[in-house]
Design a protein around this motif. Structure first.
Motif, short mmCIF file in Angstrom:
data_model
loop_
_atom_site.label_atom_id
_atom_site.label_comp_id
_atom_site.label_asym_id
_atom_site.label_seq_id
_atom_site.Cartn_x
_atom_site.Cartn_y
_atom_site.Cartn_z
N SER A 203 -11.75 -35.30 18.63
CA SER A 203 -10.84 -34.77 17.58
C SER A 203 -11.46 -35.85 16.61
O SER A 203 -11.74 -34.92 15.35
CB SER A 203 -9.43 -34.63 17.56
N MET A 204 -11.63 -36.43 16.23
CA MET A 204 -12.26 -37.54 15.00
C MET A 204 -13.68 -36.78 14.76
O MET A 204 -13.88 -36.95 13.40
CB MET A 204 -12.26 -38.76 15.09
N ILE A 205 -14.44 -36.58 15.49
CA ILE A 205 -15.61 -35.59 15.33
C ILE A 205 -16.13 -34.78 15.70
O ILE A 205 -16.66 -34.13 14.32
CB ILE A 205 -16.57 -36.81 16.42
N ILE A 206 -15.39 -33.64 16.78
CA ILE A 206 -15.33 -32.37 16.81
C ILE A 206 -14.65 -32.04 15.25
O ILE A 206 -15.78 -30.43 15.12
CB ILE A 206 -15.30 -32.01 17.91
N VAL A 207 -13.79 -31.71 15.10
CA VAL A 207 -13.67 -30.92 14.66
C VAL A 207 -14.10 -30.83 12.91
O VAL A 207 -14.33 -29.88 12.49
CB VAL A 207 -11.90 -31.63 14.14
N PRO A 208 -14.28 -31.42 12.20
CA PRO A 208 -14.54 -31.79 10.95
C PRO A 208 -16.35 -31.40 10.32
O PRO A 208 -16.33 -30.32 9.94
CB PRO A 208 -14.76 -33.35 10.79
N THR A 211 -15.76 -27.75 11.65
CA THR A 211 -15.41 -26.81 10.29
C THR A 211 -15.96 -26.74 9.32
O THR A 211 -16.35 -25.91 8.52
CB THR A 211 -14.27 -28.03 9.76
N GLU A 212 -17.35 -28.11 9.32
CA GLU A 212 -18.31 -27.79 8.31
C GLU A 212 -19.51 -26.62 8.94
O GLU A 212 -19.86 -25.95 8.63
CB GLU A 212 -19.44 -28.58 8.68
N VAL A 213 -19.47 -26.92 10.48
CA VAL A 213 -20.54 -25.40 11.20
C VAL A 213 -20.40 -23.74 10.72
O VAL A 213 -20.77 -23.45 9.99
CB VAL A 213 -20.30 -25.52 12.91
N PHE A 214 -18.75 -23.51 11.03
CA PHE A 214 -17.77 -22.95 10.83
C PHE A 214 -18.05 -22.23 9.26
O PHE A 214 -18.11 -21.07 8.45
CB PHE A 214 -16.53 -22.57 10.99
N SER A 215 -17.89 -23.42 8.01
CA SER A 215 -17.85 -23.09 6.55
C SER A 215 -19.53 -22.89 6.29
O SER A 215 -19.86 -22.25 4.88
CB SER A 215 -17.97 -24.45 6.23
N LYS A 216 -20.46 -22.60 7.29
CA LYS A 216 -22.48 -22.85 7.07
C LYS A 216 -22.11 -21.13 7.44
O LYS A 216 -23.44 -20.50 7.06
CB LYS A 216 -22.81 -23.44 7.24
N ILE A 217 -21.57 -20.94 8.14
CA ILE A 217 -21.92 -19.29 8.92
C ILE A 217 -22.20 -18.17 8.25
O ILE A 217 -22.97 -17.63 8.48
CB ILE A 217 -20.93 -18.82 9.97
N ASN A 218 -21.18 -18.42 7.28
CA ASN A 218 -22.27 -16.74 6.16
C ASN A 218 -22.80 -17.62 5.37
O ASN A 218 -23.42 -16.23 4.83
CB ASN A 218 -20.62 -16.58 5.16
N ALA A 257 -10.35 -22.51 12.04
CA ALA A 257 -11.30 -22.02 14.02
C ALA A 257 -11.71 -22.75 14.66
O ALA A 257 -11.64 -23.17 15.38
CB ALA A 257 -12.28 -21.26 13.15
N ALA A 258 -11.56 -23.77 13.90
CA ALA A 258 -12.00 -25.09 14.27
C ALA A 258 -11.55 -25.74 15.11
O ALA A 258 -11.33 -26.21 16.44
CB ALA A 258 -12.27 -26.28 13.71
N GLN A 259 -9.80 -25.90 15.50
CA GLN A 259 -8.61 -25.75 15.57
C GLN A 259 -8.24 -25.24 17.23
O GLN A 259 -7.63 -25.29 18.14
CB GLN A 259 -7.29 -26.21 15.39
N LEU A 260 -8.28 -23.80 16.28
CA LEU A 260 -8.62 -22.77 17.63
C LEU A 260 -8.64 -22.91 18.22
O LEU A 260 -9.33 -22.98 19.77
CB LEU A 260 -8.67 -21.36 16.88
N PRO A 265 -6.68 -29.15 18.60
CA PRO A 265 -5.94 -31.12 19.25
C PRO A 265 -5.96 -32.04 18.42
O PRO A 265 -5.47 -33.32 19.08
CB PRO A 265 -8.60 -31.12 18.45
N PHE A 266 -5.04 -32.10 17.10
CA PHE A 266 -3.96 -32.18 16.38
C PHE A 266 -2.85 -33.25 17.43
O PHE A 266 -2.19 -34.06 17.44
CB PHE A 266 -4.60 -32.14 15.68
N LYS A 267 -2.51 -32.15 17.79
CA LYS A 267 -1.34 -31.96 18.35
C LYS A 267 -1.36 -33.50 20.65
O LYS A 267 -0.56 -33.88 20.20
CB LYS A 267 -1.14 -30.57 19.10
N SER A 268 -2.17 -32.39 20.82
CA SER A 268 -2.99 -33.59 21.77
C SER A 268 -3.04 -35.11 21.34
O SER A 268 -3.66 -35.96 22.56
CB SER A 268 -4.42 -33.36 22.44
N SER A 269 -3.94 -35.12 20.53
CA SER A 269 -4.33 -36.75 19.99
C SER A 269 -3.17 -37.17 19.83
O SER A 269 -3.26 -38.58 20.60
CB SER A 269 -4.79 -36.58 18.57
#
Length: 281
Positions: A203-208, A211-218, A257-260, A265-269
């Motif tokens: 979660s520490m690695i993939i979530v941010p 989030t960065e990836v999805f912010s660049k899609i548009n 979107a990253a959490q979906l 992931p934060f709950k499982s963490s």
């Protein structure tokens, strides 16, 4: 769940005429999204007497969900006319049935209702706690095991040690999402990726990074559509009834979107941290 159609007290249901000009119907909306079954039940009750019992907390709406293959059984109760239920899909498999009821929450004596049929006139009607006041419509669905092929993030994400630099970086201009970690962080990740805190570390690695990836899609638009990771992500969102083009907009934020994709992931963490703390105690 087997139900009787004969009771020693009046029950509002389609199969009898205990009541006049009365009905109890559930408007169901069901969807499977990102590993969860979501059921929204809107209760439509036409009987002021029973509504009064619910308003006074003498009765409640009840939704019963059962899966014979996994032995999952649970009831959800509310005094509101709408209830939203979320169940992890891995708890369900095969046929799932959803039943609806109105049940007494306390003993009710000297029951009267203006819409009862005439043959109940003069009778001393009583309900025990848990008795059905009304039985609504049921639905049945079949859930299949989820195809996890496209949810295998290691197939589209590559975590590697950075040649230089002191900060995590992410590159989206290739078939894989490339995550570069500084030396110390990478060594800690590699040494603990399969530990009891593996979900927390990921979660520490993939979530941010997502989030960065999805912010660049548009921002990059069509330039990304040829890449495998984009096509896989697009399928994931489409299969879960989301529009991938909405990701990174006001309709679906990059963080959500990253959490979906990572299934909360934060709950499982935090669950991992809670287990570790209990072991230490």
């Amino acid at each position: 769940m087997k139900l009787s159609h004969s009771y020693p007290y009046p029950v509002l249901q389609n199969e009898n005429d205990d009541y006049r000009k009365s009905s109890f119907i559930i408007d169901y909306h069901v969807a499977t999204e990102f590993g969860e079954l979501k059921v929204e039940a809107n209760c439509i009750l036409s009987n002021e007497g029973i509504k009064g019992l619910i308003a006074s907390n003498a009765a409640v709406y009840m939704i019963h969900i059962e899966c014979g293959q996994t032995s999952y059984r649970r009831v959800f109760k509310t005094v509101d006319t709408s209830i939203q239920i979320t169940i992890p899909a891995n708890l369900l498999r095969g046929k799932v049935t959803v039943h609806s009821f109105i049940v007494a929450t306390t003993a009710i004596s000297n029951y009267t209702n203006e819409l009862l049929n005439d043959w109940y006139k003069g009778l001393d009607i009583r309900f025990e706690k848990g008795n059905f006041l009304a039985i609504g419509n049921a639905i049945e669905m079949t859930l299949f095991e989820e195809n996890t092929e496209f949810l295998n993030l290691p197939s589209i994400v590559n975590i590697q040690k950075a040649v230089k630099g002191e900060f995590m970086e992410v590159d989206i201009h290739s078939n894989l999402i490339i995550i570069s970690l500084p030396t110390y962080e990478y060594d800690q990740y590699a040494g603990n990726a399969n530990s009891r805190l593996k979900n927390t570390i990921l979660s520490m690695i993939i979530v941010p990074c997502l989030t960065e990836v999805f912010s660049k899609i548009n921002e990059y638009g069509d330039d990304l559509k040829e890449y495998t990771w984009y096509q896989v992500m697009e399928k994931i969102f489409t299969d879960n009834n989301y529009r991938f083009e909405d990701v990174g907009t006001d309709k679906l934020s990059s963080l959500k979107a990253a959490q979906l994709v990572l299934r909360k992931p934060f709950k499982s963490s935090f669950e991992e941290i809670e287990k570790m703390n209990k072991l230490e105690d």
